[in-house]
Design a protein around this motif. Sequence first.
Motif, PDB file in Angstrom:
ATOM      1  N   VAL A 144      32.849  76.963 -37.208  1.00  0.00           N
ATOM      2  CA  VAL A 144      33.705  75.868 -37.664  1.00  0.00           C
ATOM      3  C   VAL A 144      32.878  74.650 -38.081  1.00  0.00           C
ATOM      4  O   VAL A 144      33.286  73.886 -38.953  1.00  0.00           O
ATOM      5  CB  VAL A 144      34.708  75.481 -36.556  1.00  0.00           C
ATOM      6  CG1 VAL A 144      35.455  74.196 -36.910  1.00  0.00           C
ATOM      7  CG2 VAL A 144      35.701  76.613 -36.327  1.00  0.00           C
ATOM      8  N   PHE A 145      31.711  74.502 -37.489  1.00  0.00           N
ATOM      9  CA  PHE A 145      30.910  73.310 -37.728  1.00  0.00           C
ATOM     10  C   PHE A 145      30.547  73.073 -39.194  1.00  0.00           C
ATOM     11  O   PHE A 145      30.567  71.919 -39.647  1.00  0.00           O
ATOM     12  CB  PHE A 145      29.643  73.328 -36.871  1.00  0.00           C
ATOM     13  CG  PHE A 145      29.665  72.298 -35.782  1.00  0.00           C
ATOM     14  CD1 PHE A 145      29.485  70.957 -36.070  1.00  0.00           C
ATOM     15  CD2 PHE A 145      29.903  72.666 -34.467  1.00  0.00           C
ATOM     16  CE1 PHE A 145      29.523  69.999 -35.068  1.00  0.00           C
ATOM     17  CE2 PHE A 145      29.941  71.720 -33.459  1.00  0.00           C
ATOM     18  CZ  PHE A 145      29.750  70.384 -33.759  1.00  0.00           C
ATOM     19  N   PRO A 146      30.189  74.084 -39.989  1.00  0.00           N
ATOM     20  CA  PRO A 146      29.898  73.791 -41.403  1.00  0.00           C
ATOM     21  C   PRO A 146      31.050  73.107 -42.131  1.00  0.00           C
ATOM     22  O   PRO A 146      30.830  72.165 -42.906  1.00  0.00           O
ATOM     23  CB  PRO A 146      29.616  75.183 -41.984  1.00  0.00           C
ATOM     24  CG  PRO A 146      29.085  75.959 -40.829  1.00  0.00           C
ATOM     25  CD  PRO A 146      29.860  75.481 -39.643  1.00  0.00           C
ATOM     26  N   LEU A 147      32.267  73.555 -41.869  1.00  0.00           N
ATOM     27  CA  LEU A 147      33.426  72.914 -42.490  1.00  0.00           C
ATOM     28  C   LEU A 147      33.595  71.488 -41.982  1.00  0.00           C
ATOM     29  O   LEU A 147      33.854  70.557 -42.756  1.00  0.00           O
ATOM     30  CB  LEU A 147      34.685  73.726 -42.201  1.00  0.00           C
ATOM     31  CG  LEU A 147      36.010  73.124 -42.694  1.00  0.00           C
ATOM     32  CD1 LEU A 147      35.970  72.889 -44.195  1.00  0.00           C
ATOM     33  CD2 LEU A 147      37.175  74.032 -42.325  1.00  0.00           C
ATOM     34  N   LEU A 148      33.429  71.300 -40.679  1.00  0.00           N
ATOM     35  CA  LEU A 148      33.561  69.974 -40.097  1.00  0.00           C
ATOM     36  C   LEU A 148      32.476  69.038 -40.625  1.00  0.00           C
ATOM     37  O   LEU A 148      32.759  67.868 -40.949  1.00  0.00           O
ATOM     38  CB  LEU A 148      33.486  70.074 -38.574  1.00  0.00           C
ATOM     39  CG  LEU A 148      33.698  68.777 -37.784  1.00  0.00           C
ATOM     40  CD1 LEU A 148      35.079  68.211 -38.069  1.00  0.00           C
ATOM     41  CD2 LEU A 148      33.524  69.022 -36.290  1.00  0.00           C
ATOM     42  N   ILE A 149      31.255  69.531 -40.742  1.00  0.00           N
ATOM     43  CA  ILE A 149      30.159  68.723 -41.271  1.00  0.00           C
ATOM     44  C   ILE A 149      30.434  68.341 -42.717  1.00  0.00           C
ATOM     45  O   ILE A 149      30.194  67.194 -43.130  1.00  0.00           O
ATOM     46  CB  ILE A 149      28.824  69.493 -41.159  1.00  0.00           C
ATOM     47  CG1 ILE A 149      28.431  69.651 -39.691  1.00  0.00           C
ATOM     48  CG2 ILE A 149      27.715  68.775 -41.924  1.00  0.00           C
ATOM     49  CD1 ILE A 149      27.247  70.572 -39.475  1.00  0.00           C
ATOM     50  N   LEU A 200      33.324  67.918 -44.113  1.00  0.00           N
ATOM     51  CA  LEU A 200      34.369  66.898 -44.106  1.00  0.00           C
ATOM     52  C   LEU A 200      33.817  65.545 -43.668  1.00  0.00           C
ATOM     53  O   LEU A 200      34.082  64.513 -44.300  1.00  0.00           O
ATOM     54  CB  LEU A 200      35.497  67.338 -43.175  1.00  0.00           C
ATOM     55  CG  LEU A 200      36.646  66.337 -42.967  1.00  0.00           C
ATOM     56  CD1 LEU A 200      37.322  66.023 -44.294  1.00  0.00           C
ATOM     57  CD2 LEU A 200      37.658  66.889 -41.966  1.00  0.00           C
ATOM     58  N   LEU A 201      33.023  65.533 -42.600  1.00  0.00           N
ATOM     59  CA  LEU A 201      32.492  64.281 -42.051  1.00  0.00           C
ATOM     60  C   LEU A 201      31.536  63.602 -43.024  1.00  0.00           C
ATOM     61  O   LEU A 201      31.616  62.388 -43.246  1.00  0.00           O
ATOM     62  CB  LEU A 201      31.797  64.556 -40.723  1.00  0.00           C
ATOM     63  CG  LEU A 201      32.696  65.029 -39.577  1.00  0.00           C
ATOM     64  CD1 LEU A 201      31.855  65.471 -38.388  1.00  0.00           C
ATOM     65  CD2 LEU A 201      33.657  63.930 -39.150  1.00  0.00           C
ATOM     66  N   CYS A 202      30.629  64.373 -43.604  1.00  0.00           N
ATOM     67  CA  CYS A 202      29.682  63.798 -44.559  1.00  0.00           C
ATOM     68  C   CYS A 202      30.393  63.371 -45.845  1.00  0.00           C
ATOM     69  O   CYS A 202      30.025  62.361 -46.459  1.00  0.00           O
ATOM     70  CB  CYS A 202      28.578  64.802 -44.878  1.00  0.00           C
ATOM     71  SG  CYS A 202      27.453  65.120 -43.495  1.00  0.00           S
ATOM     72  N   GLY A 203      31.421  64.121 -46.227  1.00  0.00           N
ATOM     73  CA  GLY A 203      32.206  63.733 -47.395  1.00  0.00           C
ATOM     74  C   GLY A 203      32.934  62.417 -47.179  1.00  0.00           C
ATOM     75  O   GLY A 203      32.978  61.556 -48.067  1.00  0.00           O
ATOM     76  N   LEU A 261      31.587  72.941 -50.099  1.00  0.00           N
ATOM     77  CA  LEU A 261      30.384  73.583 -49.570  1.00  0.00           C
ATOM     78  C   LEU A 261      30.561  73.925 -48.096  1.00  0.00           C
ATOM     79  O   LEU A 261      30.052  74.948 -47.619  1.00  0.00           O
ATOM     80  CB  LEU A 261      29.182  72.661 -49.757  1.00  0.00           C
ATOM     81  CG  LEU A 261      27.825  73.204 -49.299  1.00  0.00           C
ATOM     82  CD1 LEU A 261      27.461  74.474 -50.054  1.00  0.00           C
ATOM     83  CD2 LEU A 261      26.740  72.144 -49.473  1.00  0.00           C
ATOM     84  N   GLY A 262      31.299  73.085 -47.367  1.00  0.00           N
ATOM     85  CA  GLY A 262      31.575  73.360 -45.963  1.00  0.00           C
ATOM     86  C   GLY A 262      32.413  74.607 -45.775  1.00  0.00           C
ATOM     87  O   GLY A 262      32.166  75.407 -44.849  1.00  0.00           O
ATOM     88  N   VAL A 263      33.393  74.799 -46.643  1.00  0.00           N
ATOM     89  CA  VAL A 263      34.216  76.010 -46.591  1.00  0.00           C
ATOM     90  C   VAL A 263      33.347  77.242 -46.847  1.00  0.00           C
ATOM     91  O   VAL A 263      33.437  78.249 -46.133  1.00  0.00           O
ATOM     92  CB  VAL A 263      35.355  75.942 -47.627  1.00  0.00           C
ATOM     93  CG1 VAL A 263      36.113  77.271 -47.696  1.00  0.00           C
ATOM     94  CG2 VAL A 263      36.314  74.797 -47.290  1.00  0.00           C
ATOM     95  N   PHE A 264      32.500  77.129 -47.868  1.00  0.00           N
ATOM     96  CA  PHE A 264      31.573  78.227 -48.172  1.00  0.00           C
ATOM     97  C   PHE A 264      30.658  78.511 -46.988  1.00  0.00           C
ATOM     98  O   PHE A 264      30.415  79.672 -46.620  1.00  0.00           O
ATOM     99  CB  PHE A 264      30.742  77.856 -49.407  1.00  0.00           C
ATOM    100  CG  PHE A 264      29.593  78.791 -49.679  1.00  0.00           C
ATOM    101  CD1 PHE A 264      29.813  80.007 -50.312  1.00  0.00           C
ATOM    102  CD2 PHE A 264      28.294  78.455 -49.309  1.00  0.00           C
ATOM    103  CE1 PHE A 264      28.757  80.870 -50.566  1.00  0.00           C
ATOM    104  CE2 PHE A 264      27.236  79.309 -49.555  1.00  0.00           C
ATOM    105  CZ  PHE A 264      27.468  80.518 -50.183  1.00  0.00           C
TER     106      PHE A 264
END
Length: 246
Positions: A59-64, A66-69, A162-165
């Motif tokens: 889950v962290f890539p998606l969360l990252i 979102l947060l960086c976005g 990119l987080g979803v990917f």
Amino acid sequence: MLLRSICSDLYKMKRTPIPWLHVFVPLIGALAFLWYYSVTGNDNSLGKLTGFMEVLCMVFPLLIGLLCGLTAAQEEQAGSYQVILSEARSRAVAYMSKLLLLLVLSGLSVTFAVAIFSTGIHAVPPQLYVHIVMAAWGGNVFLYILHLFVGFRFGRSASIGLGVFGTLISALMMTGLGDGIWHWIPWAWSARLCGDIVFRLQNPSETAWAATDMQYGITVCLIVTLLSLAASLLWFQRWEGSKSNE
């Protein structure tokens, strides 16, 4: 100067969902897993921990993203990035301030999630939790650097996409497809390192193999992370605040 910049960014971040996402996502995730395991009656503590960390790391890539976005969008809305580029005494300080603040919040978030989960799991050595937290956090540092660059240069939507990917790739790397190649896939680092840590405890006879696998992954992760940090600092020093739609 860096500390003042971090305090300033923290003050601005209080008005956004970013701090709350670092609290509620791990809280809800840990409680959901504890409830699920209480219903299923699974008594394998290490198996429970492995399952929880695999999902958390996926889950962290998606969360990252979102947060960086959101972080980049905040600066874009404040004047197409010109505030951060013109008012800061040093661009490197301005960039590192945001990156370090996100990394500190990430470390606290991972620690919070594991601490809550550990309250319902017994017969697990305390030091194992420490190693798990370090692996989960350290394996994601590169992703924060990558997504902060993508968020600034291409916008919030690109960072989230990119987080979803990344989440999808992370899930694939947890299968047999990742064996032998996960060391070169950044989205697999945290999940695979956590898996190797637990695997060593579950299979004492395979400790040497797991240690070698981990060492290879940590070495690649460390080198790539340091190189990306240097490259991102050089880029930010020369960046003129191009809009995401350019």
